[in-house]
Enzyme design. Structure first.
Site, PDB file in Angstrom:
ATOM      1  N   LYS A 118      16.413   5.027   1.738  1.00 22.22           N
ATOM      2  CA  LYS A 118      16.260   6.112   0.768  1.00 22.22           C
ATOM      3  C   LYS A 118      16.756   5.621  -0.574  1.00 22.22           C
ATOM      4  O   LYS A 118      17.615   4.731  -0.636  1.00 22.22           O
ATOM      5  CB  LYS A 118      17.077   7.348   1.201  1.00 22.22           C
ATOM      6  CG  LYS A 118      16.516   8.648   0.666  1.00 22.22           C
ATOM      7  CD  LYS A 118      15.341   9.144   1.490  1.00 22.22           C
ATOM      8  CE  LYS A 118      14.784  10.445   0.968  1.00 22.22           C
ATOM      9  NZ  LYS A 118      13.807  11.012   1.897  1.00 22.22           N
TER      10      LYS A 118
HETATM   11  P1  NAD Z   1      10.027  18.745  -4.993  1.00 23.70           P
HETATM   12  O1  NAD Z   1      10.859  18.187  -6.075  1.00 23.70           O
HETATM   13  O2  NAD Z   1       8.547  18.610  -5.083  1.00 23.70           O
HETATM   14  O3  NAD Z   1      10.328  20.299  -4.775  1.00 23.70           O
HETATM   15  C1  NAD Z   1      11.609  20.826  -4.565  1.00 23.70           C
HETATM   16  C2  NAD Z   1      11.577  22.257  -5.083  1.00 23.70           C
HETATM   17  O4  NAD Z   1      12.776  22.892  -4.694  1.00 23.70           O
HETATM   18  C3  NAD Z   1      11.475  22.321  -6.614  1.00 23.70           C
HETATM   19  O5  NAD Z   1      10.442  23.191  -6.984  1.00 23.70           O
HETATM   20  C4  NAD Z   1      12.851  22.820  -7.030  1.00 23.70           C
HETATM   21  O6  NAD Z   1      12.816  23.596  -8.213  1.00 23.70           O
HETATM   22  C5  NAD Z   1      13.261  23.641  -5.817  1.00 23.70           C
HETATM   23  N1  NAD Z   1      14.700  23.798  -5.693  1.00 23.70           N
HETATM   24  C6  NAD Z   1      15.669  22.890  -5.907  1.00 23.70           C
HETATM   25  N2  NAD Z   1      16.886  23.434  -5.691  1.00 23.70           N
HETATM   26  C7  NAD Z   1      16.672  24.708  -5.330  1.00 23.70           C
HETATM   27  C8  NAD Z   1      17.517  25.779  -4.968  1.00 23.70           C
HETATM   28  N3  NAD Z   1      18.840  25.617  -4.941  1.00 23.70           N
HETATM   29  N4  NAD Z   1      16.951  26.954  -4.648  1.00 23.70           N
HETATM   30  C9  NAD Z   1      15.614  27.114  -4.665  1.00 23.70           C
HETATM   31  N5  NAD Z   1      14.746  26.138  -4.997  1.00 23.70           N
HETATM   32  C10 NAD Z   1      15.278  24.951  -5.321  1.00 23.70           C
HETATM   33  O7  NAD Z   1      10.573  18.081  -3.638  1.00 23.70           O
HETATM   34  P2  NAD Z   1       9.805  17.992  -2.249  1.00 23.70           P
HETATM   35  O8  NAD Z   1       9.136  16.676  -2.194  1.00 23.70           O
HETATM   36  O9  NAD Z   1       9.039  19.230  -1.998  1.00 23.70           O
HETATM   37  O10 NAD Z   1      11.053  17.896  -1.245  1.00 23.70           O
HETATM   38  C11 NAD Z   1      11.725  19.049  -0.766  1.00 23.70           C
HETATM   39  C12 NAD Z   1      12.534  18.692   0.454  1.00 23.70           C
HETATM   40  O11 NAD Z   1      11.655  18.143   1.448  1.00 23.70           O
HETATM   41  C13 NAD Z   1      13.618  17.631   0.245  1.00 23.70           C
HETATM   42  O12 NAD Z   1      14.689  17.891   1.108  1.00 23.70           O
HETATM   43  C14 NAD Z   1      12.925  16.344   0.659  1.00 23.70           C
HETATM   44  O13 NAD Z   1      13.827  15.331   1.040  1.00 23.70           O
HETATM   45  C15 NAD Z   1      12.120  16.860   1.841  1.00 23.70           C
HETATM   46  N6  NAD Z   1      10.984  16.013   2.203  1.00 23.70           N
HETATM   47  C16 NAD Z   1      10.008  15.729   1.304  1.00 23.70           C
HETATM   48  C17 NAD Z   1       8.931  14.950   1.707  1.00 23.70           C
HETATM   49  C18 NAD Z   1       7.763  14.637   0.794  1.00 23.70           C
HETATM   50  O14 NAD Z   1       6.761  14.098   1.277  1.00 23.70           O
HETATM   51  N7  NAD Z   1       7.799  14.982  -0.478  1.00 23.70           N
HETATM   52  C19 NAD Z   1       8.878  14.430   3.017  1.00 23.70           C
HETATM   53  C20 NAD Z   1       9.895  14.757   3.911  1.00 23.70           C
HETATM   54  C21 NAD Z   1      10.941  15.556   3.492  1.00 23.70           C
END
Ligand code: NAD
Length: 479
Positions: A118
């Site tokens: 990561k």
């Molecule tokens: P992203 O940046 O696209 O979206 C995250 C969203 O969460 C944003 O819109 C942000 O404003 C919101 N956010 C942040 N803090 C917040 C809070 N306290 N309350 C409410 N909303 C909040 O990120 P993502 O890629 O969607 O990732 C989200 C989660 O999924 C993370 O934990 C990431 O590790 C996990 N994840 C992502 C992927 C991927 O393919 N992108 C794969 C596996 C896991």
């Protein structure tokens, strides 16, 4: 080393931001009791192999800015190590190491040939223009390449919080410039745009995986019965936290499956509609205004976090880690919690929720759609051949021959659509591969949950499967 824990919450349990890594370790250790292994091996599996910390300068806006980034390799048996890069102002080394550990266990659970890694860059991407972000990203990519923390054979990042397809393509391009003789350069990163070596279905993959995870859960009546929810996914009410890549796609696909998305929580508040939000309209509004306020299809509530414990059937945290802790876990009303985010439930909250009968579909499985489709993209890049290219027309010819033979035997004309059926397109193959991985993995987890003595939850089942595979690798190579 874990840093000092920082706060005493209202029920007297010490929790702080640095607990994430300790929580991941504790979850592993809980499951390790069910996996016999030689002395010392669990310690080796648990520790992070190495973390590269870098501080680099970029001249922007007429002065020098210094940026702080990390790339952790938790494990590199097998290689390459795989895992996203996060851009966030509060990201720190322990968070990156905890996320890298989760990647090791997730890849092992899903049977993907990757170690866990990561990365993080301490930056608020919204504070920089696109050109500035590109210069910062390219400098970060140079540092990672120089130290062998970026390469198709050793370490392959992907998007995560605050990063996007665009950032991935800048990383790939920078690597290619530095390593012009690497014929597999395109495979140094996944989650790229289609036009730059990506694969169809990657941007939707994690949300699609959440949908497949839930479909699979609901096709096991015995598992659903443990939640006391009605036996069908259709009609279930859902609250989603985070409306980024994962939260938006999960909400969209679940709405298409007939769920009611009754609230979505973002940083500055929640939007709610008990009849169900129109996810596409909400997404258009959010993309344009970066807030839910003024969205006509629901009521805005500035205190968004109260919806974490709001009335619904299914709760989907899709933002950050540590959202459910010992303070709010006793108040959760949902019967089923799906960890689309990594680590959204602390170790203590997990205990409380299980005690209260809330079923958790754990992160290792629930959000594994992203890395699974990243695997397909990496394979596509290193084979230099799009999926389905060799078979598509051959299938069509075979199908056409079969149809015309049957037509003459049966003296019936089949519809043209049947006669011209060809092999699958890339997107069909990606979805089929992802569905297969999600279905077969859920079946293994469910089997353990229902049959293995002492394995009382899906998280433990997931860790036991992952640990058994990792242990097998170490034993096979003789360590
Ligand atoms: P992203 O940046 O696209 O979206 C995250 C969203 O969460 C944003 O819109 C942000 O404003 C919101 N956010 C942040 N803090 C917040 C809070 N306290 N309350 C409410 N909303 C909040 O990120 P993502 O890629 O969607 O990732 C989200 C989660 O999924 C993370 O934990 C990431 O590790 C996990 N994840 C992502 C992927 C991927 O393919 N992108 C794969 C596996 C896991």
């Amino acid at each position: 080393m874990h840093t000092a824990k920082t706060e005493l919450n209202e029920v007297g349990v010490i929790e702080g931001p640095s607990d994430f890594l300790a929580d991941v370790d504790a979850m592993l250790e809980r499951a390790a009791r069910h996996v016999p292994m030689q002395d010392g091996l669990i310690e080796k599996i648990k520790v992070c192999n190495e973390t590269y910390a870098t501080r680099f300068g970029v001249r922007l806006r007429g002065r020098m800015y210094t940026f702080h980034g990390w790339r952790s390799v938790h494990s590199n048996h097998p290689s390459p190590a795989k895992g996203g890069i996060r851009y966030a102002p509060d990201v720190h080394q322990e968070e990156v190491e905890a996320l890298a550990a989760l990647m090791t266990y997730k890849c092992a659970l899903m049977g993907l040939p990757f170690g866990g890694s990561k990365g993080g860059l301490k930056i608020d991407p919204n504070e920089w223009s696109e050109t500035e972000l590109e210069r910062i990203t390219r400098r970060f990519a140079q540092e990672l390449t120089r130290q062998n923390f970026l390469s198709p054979a050793q370490n392959v990042p992907a998007p995560d919080v605050g990063t996007s397809e665009k950032i991935m393509v800048w990383i790939a391009d920078e690597y290619r410039r530095l390593k012009p003789n690497d014929i597999n350069a395109e495979a140094c990163v996944t989650g790229k745009p289609l036009a730059a070596g990506g694969i169809e279905g990657r941007s939707e993959a994690t949300g699609r995986g959440v949908q497949y995870a839930l479909r699979e859960f609901f096709s096991n009546p015995g598992d659903v019965a443990r939640t006391s929810l009605p036996p069908r996914l259709e009609g279930r009410s859902v609250i989603v936290q985070g409306f980024g890549n994962v939260g938006y796609h999960a909400a969209k696909f679940l709405a298409a499956d007939g769920c009611r998305i009754v609230a979505v929580i973002e940083r500055d508040g929640a939007i709610a509609n008990p009849q169900g939000l129109n996810v596409e309209e909400l997404h258009r509004h959010f993309t344009m205004h970066k807030t839910f306020t003024e969205f006509p299809g629901g009521a805005f509530h500035p205190d968004g976090d109260k919806f974490l414990t709001g009335a619904c059937d299914i709760l989907i945290p899709a933002a950050r880690e540590g959202v459910f802790n010992s303070a709010n876990a006793p108040l959760v009303q949902a019967r089923l919690l799906v960890e689309a985010a990594n680590g959204p439930v602390t170790f203590e909250a997990d205990r409380i929720l299980r005690q209260r009968g809330v079923v958790i579909i754990p992160d290792l499985f629930a959000n594994a759609g992203g890395v699974t489709v990243s695997y397909f993209e990496w394979v596509k890049n290193i084979t230099h051949m799009p999926f389905g290219l060799m078979e598509r027309r051959q299938r069509q010819h075979e199908n056409s021959l079969l149809t015309s033979t049957l037509e003459s035997m049966l003296k019936t004309k089949f519809p043209d659509a049947i006669a011209s059926l060809g092999g699958a397109r890339e997107i069909d193959l990606v979805r089929s591969g992802l569905e297969e991985k999600m279905r077969s993995t859920y079946a293994q987890m469910s089997h353990l949950w229902n049959n293995a003595e002492g394995i009382d939850d899906l998280r433990s089942a997931a860790y036991v499967i992952a640990l058994t595979r990792i242990k097998g690798i170490y034993e096979a190579i003789g360590i």
